[in-house]
Design an enzyme around this catalytic site. Sequence first.
Site, PDB file in Angstrom:
ATOM      1  N   CYS A   1       0.057 -37.159  22.327  1.00  0.00           N
ATOM      2  CA  CYS A   1       1.096 -38.017  21.737  1.00  0.00           C
ATOM      3  C   CYS A   1       0.784 -39.494  21.969  1.00  0.00           C
ATOM      4  O   CYS A   1       1.073 -40.342  21.116  1.00  0.00           O
ATOM      5  CB  CYS A   1       2.466 -37.663  22.319  1.00  0.00           C
ATOM      6  SG  CYS A   1       3.005 -35.985  21.896  1.00  0.00           S
TER       7      CYS A   1
ATOM      8  N   ASP B   1      16.588 -41.078  -1.128  1.00  0.00           N
ATOM      9  CA  ASP B   1      17.829 -40.306  -1.352  1.00  0.00           C
ATOM     10  C   ASP B   1      18.259 -39.545  -0.095  1.00  0.00           C
ATOM     11  O   ASP B   1      19.195 -38.746  -0.156  1.00  0.00           O
ATOM     12  CB  ASP B   1      17.630 -39.328  -2.528  1.00  0.00           C
ATOM     13  CG  ASP B   1      16.454 -38.382  -2.308  1.00  0.00           C
ATOM     14  OD1 ASP B   1      15.799 -38.452  -1.238  1.00  0.00           O
ATOM     15  OD2 ASP B   1      16.179 -37.556  -3.204  1.00  0.00           O
TER      16      ASP B   1
END
Length: 212
Positions: A46, A131
């Site tokens: 990570c 959206d």
Amino acid sequence: MGQLRLGDEAPDFTADTTQGSIRFHEWLGDSWGVLFSHPADFTPVCTTELGYTAKLKPEFDQRGVKVIGLSIDPLDSHVEWSKDIEETQGHAPNFPMIADADGTVADLYGMFDQTKADKQTARSVFVIGPDKKIKLMITYPASTGRNFDEILRVIDSLQLTANYKVATPVNWNRGEDVIIGASVTDEEAKEAFPDGWETVKPYLRKVPDPTA
Ligand code: BEZ
């Protein structure tokens, strides 16, 4: 909440981040978004992913995409980890990192395995459209670093296909030929692509990238 699927609304939430408290939908505004997660701070794979994503910020900006990270640790830990990321990767995270110490947001997005016993599964990428609908989701194993060039490539395809009646073929990159959407009749295609197209098969019609 049941399992999230493509086309579902991305769940909204309020959370503390390294750039202050945010309400997710409000923070997204009219932008595209990338939400990507980490099971814990100070994890090696990570660390490399966060540094590389920070390096890519100009590419995300150019596409109107807001990036946000999440890690299942508290804020002060994120701040300390960011220093390591800058030191080792040359780029500190330049986007907010959600402090999801109790895994509330990860749970909301269904990132945990069925038992919630294994937070290592919180290694997901969500691409969210203006959206607020989920356009892509991928979950990676702990041992495999994510490919953020691929995430950019998918965003290029999503943004193109949102505006033109086309789909993008295998391994497509910006500027390469695209495919006329399967639902587009030849009559409709004549209007949309007056310069014509190459018919490889009646169901496989190629045109130049309309934005190139
Ligand atoms: C990592 O190396 O980033 C990592 C390690 C354990 C679990 C998940 C991620």
